[in-house]
Write a protein that holds these residues in place. Structure first.
Motif, mmCIF file in Angstrom:
data_model
loop_
_atom_site.group_PDB
_atom_site.id
_atom_site.type_symbol
_atom_site.label_atom_id
_atom_site.label_comp_id
_atom_site.label_asym_id
_atom_site.label_seq_id
_atom_site.Cartn_x
_atom_site.Cartn_y
_atom_site.Cartn_z
ATOM 1 N N GLU A 29 0.818 -1.206 0.000
ATOM 2 C CA GLU A 29 0.000 0.000 0.000
ATOM 3 C C GLU A 29 0.852 1.255 0.000
ATOM 4 O O GLU A 29 2.027 1.227 0.401
ATOM 5 C CB GLU A 29 -0.953 0.022 1.197
ATOM 6 C CG GLU A 29 -0.287 -0.053 2.551
ATOM 7 C CD GLU A 29 -1.304 -0.225 3.672
ATOM 8 O OE1 GLU A 29 -2.500 -0.383 3.395
ATOM 9 O OE2 GLU A 29 -0.882 -0.197 4.840
ATOM 10 N N ILE A 30 0.235 2.335 -0.457
ATOM 11 C CA ILE A 30 0.885 3.636 -0.449
ATOM 12 C C ILE A 30 -0.191 4.711 -0.363
ATOM 13 O O ILE A 30 -1.225 4.617 -1.012
ATOM 14 C CB ILE A 30 1.762 3.840 -1.704
ATOM 15 C CG1 ILE A 30 2.539 5.153 -1.606
ATOM 16 C CG2 ILE A 30 0.924 3.798 -2.983
ATOM 17 C CD1 ILE A 30 3.590 5.312 -2.705
ATOM 18 N N ALA A 31 0.060 5.695 0.485
ATOM 19 C CA ALA A 31 -0.867 6.823 0.634
ATOM 20 C C ALA A 31 -0.133 8.096 0.237
ATOM 21 O O ALA A 31 0.867 8.457 0.869
ATOM 22 C CB ALA A 31 -1.367 6.922 2.064
ATOM 23 N N GLU A 32 -0.605 8.749 -0.813
ATOM 24 C CA GLU A 32 0.023 9.958 -1.317
ATOM 25 C C GLU A 32 -0.995 11.078 -1.399
ATOM 26 O O GLU A 32 -2.193 10.841 -1.493
ATOM 27 C CB GLU A 32 0.629 9.700 -2.703
ATOM 28 C CG GLU A 32 1.722 8.651 -2.694
ATOM 29 C CD GLU A 32 2.297 8.400 -4.073
ATOM 30 O OE1 GLU A 32 3.515 8.179 -4.176
ATOM 31 O OE2 GLU A 32 1.515 8.413 -5.049
ATOM 32 N N GLN A 33 -0.499 12.317 -1.368
ATOM 33 C CA GLN A 33 -1.380 13.470 -1.448
ATOM 34 C C GLN A 33 -2.213 13.442 -2.728
ATOM 35 O O GLN A 33 -3.405 13.659 -2.722
ATOM 36 C CB GLN A 33 -0.564 14.761 -1.367
ATOM 37 C CG GLN A 33 -0.164 15.148 0.049
ATOM 38 C CD GLN A 33 -1.357 15.322 0.970
ATOM 39 O OE1 GLN A 33 -1.574 14.522 1.874
ATOM 40 N NE2 GLN A 33 -2.144 16.355 0.751
#
Length: 221
Positions: A29-33
């Motif tokens: 997973e990855i959370a980016e703006q």
């Protein structure tokens, strides 16, 4: 053995997990703006399967977070899940996004209130007890100083809108878990396995995400 691919794209977090009998084997997973779901989702799916030496044909079902959440994010996740299910002729499972978020919290007493940002002072919310049993259905609401004022027990707020929540939710029994922001496919594993065992499947052709669109339309009037 039930291998289920879980997809969570309802928020800024693009998340994929592979689970065996309800236990996560591997998650990416990855959370980016800026939302990167269109670029990352299929890459994560391929990486999760490759790194666990799993073929698509071994999957028993695909689970997707159904919302509420980002319109674009939900569309991307549901489209990918449908495509895989249709190609492999396997079941599609949908899981409540706020329930997935709530399962990131373990408490001994009190209640869990997961919230996702909508806009301005609006949020998507639900209430769960310490055993993650739903106490209040998913709703869209405009927060004020009167919100949840009737609650006397400890209440733990989680999600991506905690900063604005703190400005109006100020009772001493309200606690904000700032490190728990986004739902993840990791917590989908047990939920999707339960639905698989109960054969709670969606119609691949007609399933649509849960947008709470009616609320958004009413709010504009």
């Amino acid at each position: 053995m039930s291998l289920i691919l879980n997809i969570e794209t309802a928020t800024k977090n693009c998340s994929v997990s592979l689970a065996k009998d309800g236990i996560t084997i591997l998650a990416k997973e990855i959370a980016e703006q800026g939302y990167s779901h269109a670029e990352k989702l299929h890459v994560f799916i391929e990486e999760v399967l490759k790194e666990t030496n799993t073929n698509f044909q071994e999957l028993k079902a695909v689970a997707v977070s159904k919302g509420p959440g980002s319109y674009t994010g939900l569309r991307i996740g549901v489209s990918a899940a449908k495509g895989i299910c249709y190609a492999l002729n396997i079941p599609l499972i949908s899981v409540d996004t706020l329930q997935v978020l709530a399962r990131k919290v373990n408490i001994e007493e009190g209640i869990i209130i997961p919230m996702l940002d909508a806009r301005r002072m609006e949020v998507y919310s639900a209430v769960f007890d310490k055993n993650h049993t739903r106490m209040m259905e998913v709703q869209a609401e405009v927060l004020s100083s009167e919100s949840y004022s009737e609650i006397e027990e400890k209440a733990y707020f989680i999600g991506d809108c905690q900063e604005k929540c703190k400005t109006v939710l100020t009772k001493d029994n309200f606690h904000f878990l700032e490190n728990i922001i986004f739902p993840s496919a990791n917590e989908m594993s047990i939920l999707s396995f339960q639905k698989f065992n109960n054969q709670e499947f969606e119609d691949v052709a007609y399933f649509e995400p849960f947008y709470l669109k009616e609320f958004m339309l009413n709010a504009k009037k």
